[in-house]
Scaffold this motif. Structure first.
Motif, mmCIF file in Angstrom:
data_model
loop_
_atom_site.group_PDB
_atom_site.id
_atom_site.type_symbol
_atom_site.label_atom_id
_atom_site.label_comp_id
_atom_site.label_asym_id
_atom_site.label_seq_id
_atom_site.Cartn_x
_atom_site.Cartn_y
_atom_site.Cartn_z
ATOM 1 N N GLU A 171 0.608 -1.359 -0.036
ATOM 2 C CA GLU A 171 -0.081 -0.008 -0.005
ATOM 3 C C GLU A 171 0.752 1.133 0.123
ATOM 4 N N THR A 172 0.278 2.468 -0.492
ATOM 5 C CA THR A 172 0.880 3.660 -0.503
ATOM 6 C C THR A 172 -0.007 4.324 0.564
ATOM 7 N N PHE A 173 0.524 5.192 1.216
ATOM 8 C CA PHE A 173 -0.036 5.937 2.220
ATOM 9 C C PHE A 173 0.354 7.283 1.846
ATOM 10 N N GLU A 174 -0.561 8.326 1.765
ATOM 11 C CA GLU A 174 -0.310 9.818 1.328
ATOM 12 C C GLU A 174 -0.471 10.437 2.690
ATOM 13 N N LEU A 175 0.549 11.083 2.855
ATOM 14 C CA LEU A 175 0.653 11.818 4.256
ATOM 15 C C LEU A 175 0.343 13.499 4.203
ATOM 16 N N ASP A 176 -0.703 13.746 5.091
ATOM 17 C CA ASP A 176 -1.193 15.037 4.700
ATOM 18 C C ASP A 176 -0.421 16.189 5.766
#
Length: 77
Positions: A3-8
């Motif tokens: 998975e790729t997690f987008e960091l806000d």
């Protein structure tokens, strides 16, 4: 799971990342999972439950791999 997690934000605590990505069901389970030595950050065992995970890091374990990337749109708003 890969998975790729987008960091806000600048970082996410490791235990929160595992919960959000579904590796564990709760933050408490994530903390125990980490303390038992089941999580690697950039190839090294990580035992700090609230280790700050930042853009470009890879979190892995048995059956999961999470690539953390910055959400470029969030940085410009």
């Amino acid at each position: 799971m890969n998975e790729t997690f987008e960091l806000d934000t600048e970082y996410i605590p490791l235990c929160d990342l595992l919960k959000y990505c579904g590796v564990t069901e709760t933050g408490g389970q994530a903390k125990h999972f980490i303390a038992d030595g089941n999580v690697l950050v950039d190839g090294e065992v990580e035992l700090r439950k609230t280790c700050k995970i930042r853009d470009g890091q890879v979190v892995t374990g048995d059956g999961f791999e999470i690539h953390v990337v910055a959400n470029r749109r969030a940085r410009h708003t």
